[in-house]
Enzyme design. Structure first.
Site, PDB file in Angstrom:
ATOM      1  N   CYS A  42       0.843  -1.194   0.000  1.00 30.81           N
ATOM      2  CA  CYS A  42       0.000   0.000   0.000  1.00 30.81           C
ATOM      3  C   CYS A  42       0.879   1.245   0.000  1.00 30.81           C
ATOM      4  O   CYS A  42       1.980   1.246   0.551  1.00 30.81           O
ATOM      5  CB  CYS A  42      -0.912   0.004   1.231  1.00 30.81           C
ATOM      6  SG  CYS A  42      -2.079   1.400   1.240  1.00 30.81           S
ATOM      7  N   ASP A  44       0.439   3.738   1.687  1.00 28.92           N
ATOM      8  CA  ASP A  44       0.399   4.323   3.037  1.00 28.92           C
ATOM      9  C   ASP A  44       1.807   4.581   3.577  1.00 28.92           C
ATOM     10  O   ASP A  44       2.655   3.690   3.578  1.00 28.92           O
ATOM     11  CB  ASP A  44      -0.359   3.351   3.963  1.00 28.92           C
ATOM     12  CG  ASP A  44      -0.742   3.997   5.277  1.00 28.92           C
ATOM     13  OD1 ASP A  44       0.165   4.475   5.994  1.00 28.92           O
ATOM     14  OD2 ASP A  44      -1.941   4.012   5.609  1.00 28.92           O
ATOM     15  N   ARG A  46       2.911   4.732   6.386  1.00 26.08           N
ATOM     16  CA  ARG A  46       3.288   4.002   7.600  1.00 26.08           C
ATOM     17  C   ARG A  46       3.768   2.587   7.321  1.00 26.08           C
ATOM     18  O   ARG A  46       4.098   1.843   8.244  1.00 26.08           O
ATOM     19  CB  ARG A  46       2.089   3.958   8.558  1.00 26.08           C
ATOM     20  CG  ARG A  46       1.630   5.336   9.014  1.00 26.08           C
ATOM     21  CD  ARG A  46       0.260   5.290   9.648  1.00 26.08           C
ATOM     22  NE  ARG A  46      -0.784   4.922   8.678  1.00 26.08           N
ATOM     23  CZ  ARG A  46      -2.058   4.805   8.969  1.00 26.08           C
ATOM     24  NH1 ARG A  46      -2.481   5.024  10.204  1.00 26.08           N
ATOM     25  NH2 ARG A  46      -2.949   4.478   8.039  1.00 26.08           N
ATOM     26  N   HIS A  98      -2.275  -3.935   5.012  1.00 23.75           N
ATOM     27  CA  HIS A  98      -2.122  -3.545   6.415  1.00 23.75           C
ATOM     28  C   HIS A  98      -3.478  -3.271   7.039  1.00 23.75           C
ATOM     29  O   HIS A  98      -4.383  -2.740   6.380  1.00 23.75           O
ATOM     30  CB  HIS A  98      -1.207  -2.312   6.538  1.00 23.75           C
ATOM     31  CG  HIS A  98      -1.769  -1.079   5.920  1.00 23.75           C
ATOM     32  ND1 HIS A  98      -2.341  -0.075   6.670  1.00 23.75           N
ATOM     33  CD2 HIS A  98      -1.898  -0.682   4.631  1.00 23.75           C
ATOM     34  CE1 HIS A  98      -2.758   0.888   5.865  1.00 23.75           C
ATOM     35  NE2 HIS A  98      -2.516   0.542   4.622  1.00 23.75           N
ATOM     36  N   CYS A 101      -6.221   0.012   6.804  1.00 23.92           N
ATOM     37  CA  CYS A 101      -5.996   0.581   5.467  1.00 23.92           C
ATOM     38  C   CYS A 101      -7.163   1.501   5.062  1.00 23.92           C
ATOM     39  O   CYS A 101      -8.321   1.070   5.001  1.00 23.92           O
ATOM     40  CB  CYS A 101      -5.853  -0.548   4.443  1.00 23.92           C
ATOM     41  SG  CYS A 101      -5.480   0.061   2.776  1.00 23.92           S
TER      42      CYS A 101
HETATM   43 CO    CO Z   1      -3.499   1.204   2.963  1.00 28.85          CO
END
Ligand code: CO
Length: 211
Positions: A42, A44, A46, A98, A101
């Site tokens: 992803c 993302d 993080r 994750h 998400c």
């Molecule tokens: Co995500």
């Protein structure tokens, strides 16, 4: 100092530190890469592939998009996959989702949020495929966590449906496909699925002329 200038400062310090620990580190990587892994994760911020796996530049070939999707019309993803499998000859392809998400969360909702609706529709399909398991779940949080996991597993299946993977399986018995979910709250990865050459698949998805 502006925040982006801090990044450039950090970069100088990092490069100097790498060289002080291993003077040949960068020169070894200049002409060639031999990553053993393709990571489909992803976007993302993080969930950075190298940091959470303790790997260095040169070790993971990376593709990231919203909600770690393997969409069969995505020329970007398919180009990365083909290059990783046929040129770099990676041994493992990892789809890493994750918990928490935002893409999966949005796909569970009913708000149109723009062009991303089109992308997230692929996750709504995963929901429909598994609604028999998801709908009876008592808590919305549990349903969310499970859809994150099911989405990863479906994307691993989507990899196995590509001619790129099926041809590599027939010709060299690899790569090994993995589905993982990363937990933001403690940084730990949970393995969810593995598929390797010869894996059972729906007959409709199997090509017989790729050996
Ligand atoms: Co995500």
């Amino acid at each position: 100092m502006e925040s982006y200038e801090k990044l450039l400062e950090n970069n100088k310090a990092w490069a100097a530190e790498m060289v002080s620990k291993d003077p040949q580190f960068f020169t070894r990587l200049v002409d060639v890469q031999h990553p053993e892994f393709l990571w489909i994760g992803c976007s993302d911020s993080r969930v950075p592939a190298n940091e959470i796996t303790g790997t260095l530049p040169g070790q993971i070939f990376v593709h990231r998009n919203i909600a770690n999707m393997v969409v069969n019309t995505d020329v970007n993803m398919l180009s990365v996959l083909e290059y990783a499998v046929n040129v770099l000859k990676v041994k493992h392809v990892i789809v890493c989702g994750h918990y928490g998400c935002g893409g999966v969360k949005a796909a569970m909702g009913n708000q149109s949020i723009g062009i991303i609706d089109t992308w997230l529709r692929n996750i709504k399909v995963v929901y429909r495929l598994h609604q028999g398991e998801l709908n009876p779940m008592a808590s919305a949080d549990a349903r969310f966590d499970r859809l994150v996991e099911l989405n990863v597993i479906e994307q691993v299946r989507n990899l196995s449906k590509t001619a790129i993977i099926q041809k590599a399986w027939a010709q060299r018995g690899g790569p090994h496909l993995h589905g993982w979910a990363y937990r933001l709250s403690d940084g730990v990865v949970k393995p969810l699925a593995e598929l390797s050459a010869g894996a059972e698949m729906d007959p409709i998805d199997r090509y017989d002329n790729l050996s």
